[in-house]
Design an enzyme around this catalytic site. Sequence first.
Site, PDB file in Angstrom:
ATOM      1  N   GLN A 203       1.075   4.331 -27.991  1.00 41.06           N
ATOM      2  CA  GLN A 203       0.287   3.113 -27.759  1.00 41.06           C
ATOM      3  C   GLN A 203       0.652   2.539 -26.385  1.00 41.06           C
ATOM      4  O   GLN A 203       1.765   2.051 -26.180  1.00 41.06           O
ATOM      5  CB  GLN A 203       0.529   2.054 -28.838  1.00 41.06           C
TER       6      GLN A 203
ATOM      7  N   TYR B 119      -2.705  -9.467 -25.911  1.00 38.74           N
ATOM      8  CA  TYR B 119      -2.058  -8.942 -24.706  1.00 38.74           C
ATOM      9  C   TYR B 119      -3.074  -8.824 -23.554  1.00 38.74           C
ATOM     10  O   TYR B 119      -4.210  -9.290 -23.664  1.00 38.74           O
ATOM     11  CB  TYR B 119      -1.330  -7.640 -25.031  1.00 38.74           C
TER      12      TYR B 119
ATOM     13  N   ARG C  74      -7.237   0.129 -29.390  1.00 40.94           N
ATOM     14  CA  ARG C  74      -7.079  -0.863 -30.460  1.00 40.94           C
ATOM     15  C   ARG C  74      -7.681  -2.197 -30.010  1.00 40.94           C
ATOM     16  O   ARG C  74      -7.413  -2.671 -28.904  1.00 40.94           O
ATOM     17  CB  ARG C  74      -5.602  -1.074 -30.800  1.00 40.94           C
TER      18      ARG C  74
HETATM   19  C1  LIG Z   1       7.296  -5.558 -36.938  1.00 39.82           C
HETATM   20  C2  LIG Z   1       5.887  -5.393 -36.454  1.00 39.82           C
HETATM   21  C3  LIG Z   1       5.660  -4.906 -35.175  1.00 39.82           C
HETATM   22  C4  LIG Z   1       4.347  -4.734 -34.714  1.00 39.82           C
HETATM   23  N1  LIG Z   1       4.141  -4.180 -33.461  1.00 39.82           N
HETATM   24  C5  LIG Z   1       2.890  -3.898 -33.059  1.00 39.82           C
HETATM   25  C6  LIG Z   1       2.670  -3.184 -31.831  1.00 39.82           C
HETATM   26  O1  LIG Z   1       3.588  -2.784 -31.117  1.00 39.82           O
HETATM   27  N2  LIG Z   1       1.398  -2.944 -31.483  1.00 39.82           N
HETATM   28  C7  LIG Z   1       0.320  -3.369 -32.232  1.00 39.82           C
HETATM   29  O2  LIG Z   1      -0.831  -3.126 -31.854  1.00 39.82           O
HETATM   30  N3  LIG Z   1       0.508  -4.024 -33.413  1.00 39.82           N
HETATM   31  C8  LIG Z   1       1.754  -4.276 -33.842  1.00 39.82           C
HETATM   32  N4  LIG Z   1       1.943  -4.881 -35.067  1.00 39.82           N
HETATM   33  C9  LIG Z   1       0.782  -5.159 -35.942  1.00 39.82           C
HETATM   34  C10 LIG Z   1       0.575  -4.032 -36.956  1.00 39.82           C
HETATM   35  O3  LIG Z   1       0.220  -2.820 -36.295  1.00 39.82           O
HETATM   36  C11 LIG Z   1      -0.541  -4.352 -37.995  1.00 39.82           C
HETATM   37  O4  LIG Z   1      -1.775  -4.502 -37.348  1.00 39.82           O
HETATM   38  C12 LIG Z   1      -0.217  -5.614 -38.786  1.00 39.82           C
HETATM   39  O5  LIG Z   1       1.099  -5.569 -39.302  1.00 39.82           O
HETATM   40  C13 LIG Z   1      -1.214  -5.832 -39.944  1.00 39.82           C
HETATM   41  O6  LIG Z   1      -1.132  -4.821 -40.897  1.00 39.82           O
HETATM   42  P1  LIG Z   1      -0.475  -5.087 -42.384  1.00 39.82           P
HETATM   43  O7  LIG Z   1      -1.251  -6.216 -42.995  1.00 39.82           O
HETATM   44  O8  LIG Z   1      -0.648  -3.775 -43.079  1.00 39.82           O
HETATM   45  O9  LIG Z   1       0.967  -5.436 -42.086  1.00 39.82           O
HETATM   46  C14 LIG Z   1       3.246  -5.078 -35.545  1.00 39.82           C
HETATM   47  C15 LIG Z   1       3.498  -5.579 -36.819  1.00 39.82           C
HETATM   48  C16 LIG Z   1       4.782  -5.732 -37.293  1.00 39.82           C
HETATM   49  C17 LIG Z   1       5.000  -6.239 -38.694  1.00 39.82           C
END
Ligand SMILES: Cc1cc2nc3c(=O)[nH]c(=O)nc-3n(C[C@H](O)[C@H](O)[C@H](O)COP(=O)(O)O)c2cc1C
Length: 299
Positions: free
Chosen positions: A97, A182, A230
């Site tokens: 990513q 971002y 994304r």
């Molecule tokens: C600890 C953590 C780190 C994350 N880091 C990123 C990231 O680096 N890039 C990104 O696009 N989304 C990031 N996200 C968002 C997740 O990819 C995802 O879209 C979000 O957790 C919602 O999904 P869920 O409801 O299944 O948790 C992060 C989420 C969490 C919990």
Amino acid sequence: MQNLLSPLSLKGLPLANRVVMAPMTRARSPQGIPDELTTTYYRQRASAGLLITEGVPVSEQGTGYLYTPGIYRGEQVSAWKAVTDNVHAEQGKIVAQLWHVGRVSHRSIQPNAQPPVSSVALAGGQAFAYDAQGNPGNIPASEPQALDESGITDIVDQFRVAARHAMQAGFDGVEIHAANGYLLEQFINPKLNKRDDRYGGQSLESRSRFTLEVVDAVCAEIGAEKVGIRLSPYNQIGDMPLFDDTPQTYLYLAEQLNQRDIAYIHLALTEKVHQTSLLSDFRERWHGVLILAGGISAE
Ligand SMILES: Cc1cc2nc3c(=O)[nH]c(=O)nc-3n(C[C@H](O)[C@H](O)[C@H](O)COP(=O)(O)O)c2cc1C
């Protein structure tokens, strides 16, 4: 369940199943270089159809969190190669990513302590950087400076070079991070992007231009079949304000990306998306692979 566990060809890349691991920042790479723990972490998860790495900064300027592993220095590229080799040894597939945080950073981690960059000079979000005492912590992002056109061209180039490095590091493709408040979303959002040049203003084509220039540069470098993106319509992470023409903006992006025939679009969903017809309208305009994340159950 049967669908979820069935294989899928992602523009020729065979995925064993349709489970995709969402990108998750780990902030566990001292010096910004992937290490043995990084390799173990991804290798352990290789049975997902596709792994998307944690956000990988395309430059020091694009970094907003300490200990995130970049892909702009030679030693980072060779360290990522160990990760992809290990995932491939388990028959897994992995994309990087590619991430530029824009304003979500702090001078204490920027090159020469410069202000971070964005569409406009308006601060927002929290960085993970050094506080006034020099200790690492979550602190309010610094006020950014607005990019001029040559600064925008430089960043398009940062993404292009990062994509080339990702291929050298053995990744199966890249995901351009245009979500979650971002840099690229800081241009897409009209409540934030009040520029009056061809990268801003109220025209959604102008606000989308930077994102599409990055997509075009990365596609030219490594091939559209290896490029995903994304997006996060109705996102409010990073102090991003909601805006009225969200559907028109994202449906325009869907059409434009459809013409470019990239590998996939990945939507980070919010509650608000489910209250609108955006998802089905999006599906009509984007004919390729669509990945959804956020509040998903097995069904
Ligand atoms: C600890 C953590 C780190 C994350 N880091 C990123 C990231 O680096 N890039 C990104 O696009 N989304 C990031 N996200 C968002 C997740 O990819 C995802 O879209 C979000 O957790 C919602 O999904 P869920 O409801 O299944 O948790 C992060 C989420 C969490 C919990």
